[in-house]
Write a protein that holds these residues in place. Structure first.
Motif, PDB file in Angstrom:
ATOM      1  N   ILE A   2       0.487 -11.473  -1.652  1.00 53.65           N
ATOM      2  CA  ILE A   2       0.525 -10.195  -2.350  1.00 53.65           C
ATOM      3  C   ILE A   2       0.343  -9.090  -1.308  1.00 53.65           C
ATOM      4  O   ILE A   2      -0.563  -9.149  -0.475  1.00 53.65           O
ATOM      5  N   PHE A   4       0.681  -4.596  -0.614  1.00 49.94           N
ATOM      6  CA  PHE A   4       0.611  -3.271  -1.225  1.00 49.94           C
ATOM      7  C   PHE A   4       1.321  -2.294  -0.303  1.00 49.94           C
ATOM      8  O   PHE A   4       1.399  -2.506   0.907  1.00 49.94           O
ATOM      9  N   PHE A  39      -5.457  -3.605  -1.534  1.00 50.76           N
ATOM     10  CA  PHE A  39      -5.352  -2.419  -2.378  1.00 50.76           C
ATOM     11  C   PHE A  39      -6.179  -1.280  -1.796  1.00 50.76           C
ATOM     12  O   PHE A  39      -5.749  -0.132  -1.790  1.00 50.76           O
ATOM     13  N   ARG A  64       2.530  -2.662  -5.595  1.00 46.42           N
ATOM     14  CA  ARG A  64       2.152  -4.051  -5.303  1.00 46.42           C
ATOM     15  C   ARG A  64       3.385  -4.919  -5.474  1.00 46.42           C
ATOM     16  O   ARG A  64       4.196  -4.703  -6.378  1.00 46.42           O
ATOM     17  N   GLU A  66       5.004  -9.154  -4.237  1.00 40.44           N
ATOM     18  CA  GLU A  66       4.748 -10.457  -3.635  1.00 40.44           C
ATOM     19  C   GLU A  66       5.923 -10.840  -2.744  1.00 40.44           C
ATOM     20  O   GLU A  66       7.075 -10.522  -3.056  1.00 40.44           O
TER      21      GLU A  66
END
Length: 119
Positions: A2, A4, A39, A64, A66
């Motif tokens: 993940i 950001f 984040f 966000r 992936e």
């Protein structure tokens, strides 16, 4: 993995045009695309820099998304300044390849105006 990305309105409009699937090409003065790994780091940039210092409309977003394991392995995590400032450094010429490794859609997870969270 993940990731950001703090972003402004112009970049967000281009992401929307792609169906929330692709990062737009870098401008000539942007040789590196750098999504960040937390984040908190993205929020700091979007809130303190994008929404106060650089954006003409004083708005900043945290997105966000992936990426596949292949992309994660191709671009190792870099530390930019302090240990909490971790990001991937993707050369602009690799962005098309990087985009093929996005899993799902790019989404907005926070919005800041004049340094304050509004959504």
């Amino acid at each position: 993995m993940i990731l950001f990305r703090p972003t402004g309105q112009k970049e967000l409009d281009l992401i929307k045009e792609s169906g929330w699937k692709l990062w737009p090409p870098r401008l000539p003065e942007q040789p590196i695309f750098y999504p960040v790994t937390t984040f908190d780091y993205a929020e700091k940039i979007a809130r303190d820099w994008n929404s106060v210092l650089t954006a003409p409309d004083n708005i900043g977003y945290v997105t966000r998304f992936e990426v596949s394991r292949e992309i994660e392995q191709k671009y190792p995590i870099q530390v930019a300044g302090g240990k909490e400032h971790t990001e991937l450094w993707v050369p602009a010429e690799d962005l098309e390849t990087f985009n093929t490794g996005i899993v799902g859609l790019i989404e907005i997870v926070a919005t800041y105006r004049d340094g304050q969270r509004v959504a």
